[in-house]
Write a protein that holds these residues in place. Sequence first.
Motif: not given
Length: 424
Positions: A245-249, A68-69, A120-121, A63-64
């Motif tokens: 991009r997956m990491m929510q900053n 990511w997209e 990101s994980l 699913v990454l």
Amino acid sequence: MPCGCSAWVAKMGSATAEQTPLPEKTRLYGVCDYYDAESLLTGDERRVLGRLRSFLDREARPVLADYWERGEFPTHLEQPLIDLDLMEPAEGGALRPRSTPARGIYQGFRIFELARTDASLATWYTAQAGLFRTAIRVGASAEQQEKWMPQVIDFSLKGVFSLTEPESGSDIAGGLSTTARREKTRDGDIWVLDGAKRWIGGAATADVLAVFARDVADGQVKGFLVDREADGVALEKIRGKTSLRMMQNAHITLSSVRVPESMRLHNVNSFRDVAAMLRAMRSDVAWIATGIQAGAFEAALSYVTGRHQFGRPLGSFQLIQEKLARMLGNVTASLSLVVRLTEQQAKGIYRDQDSALAKMQTCLLMRETVALARELVGGNGITLETDVARFHADAEAVYSYEGTHDINALIIGRALTGVSAFAP
């Protein structure tokens, strides 16, 4: 994609060259751990990491690319990752009674395993297991640690490390502008916080924010655990990122936020205490940078051993093999560096220049490694299909956070020369 494949040794093209493929590996980390640092792990530690590997391969990898997209975090993976009991595995669940901390080498390989799958994980997990846990371990009093640390370990108290500000990153020691003002009330002392924090990963799903602010009374930096939903706390997702991009900053605004004295980190009384946290945490980022290299190397290796051009496997060409060798050298050098640093820290040796050197050098090599992986995969290297593009982009964020290349170089230079080159 498994790291321990023997197919990576391609035919050399010379009729007289001796063909000696590597034997099949039974280890978790095969060719990307060329000097077998894994042998430093115990059998129980390897079994825990094996459980993590199985979960990541089965549940995360498929699913990454999609997440990511979309620029979203796969939140459905969070609780299963927590349930793996990786931070301090309980007795019988693998390593030791919870009263005994997990060994540093196991913690390093835990980060390595996450990062070789996705940066990101790894960043999400170390936000709790590294950054926030260190804030409690170093910054909290003994009484506070007794109360909070078990909750940190089992994730029942989720927190994030909130130091960087919109106008202060590398110069945060002197430039930190978030303020804390102490007030006496009928119910006890409280602190009023005003300011802003930026680039705080995982803030939106945390229970508390470990916020560092300058005491207006003495000018010294103090630390506080701030309820994420407290009055005056506003979070805004940072959008438009091309890395992690997956990491929510989040951008966090603090407007007259009231924090009781009981939630102040009692052992944080100056920036020197914050620096002690950074000294301990910077090695985690070096492990992430090393894991990213391993992931990019594996992805590129899988590609060139499976794709044919001009009627031959890509891996049979000399220029391809030269790039593979350089990438392996970078991964091996980085892994050797972080393993040795971890061994030193296990002896209680924590020096700014040591962690700075590891972060600086592993990230420098990481940049080259992911660029070489991108080259090897050619035009397909800019798509998410091969994983290389994800590693290539995410490496840029890791290169910058927890101290830029230049800042870490100056820390090392100060130790070497005895003269600080930092701007006054």
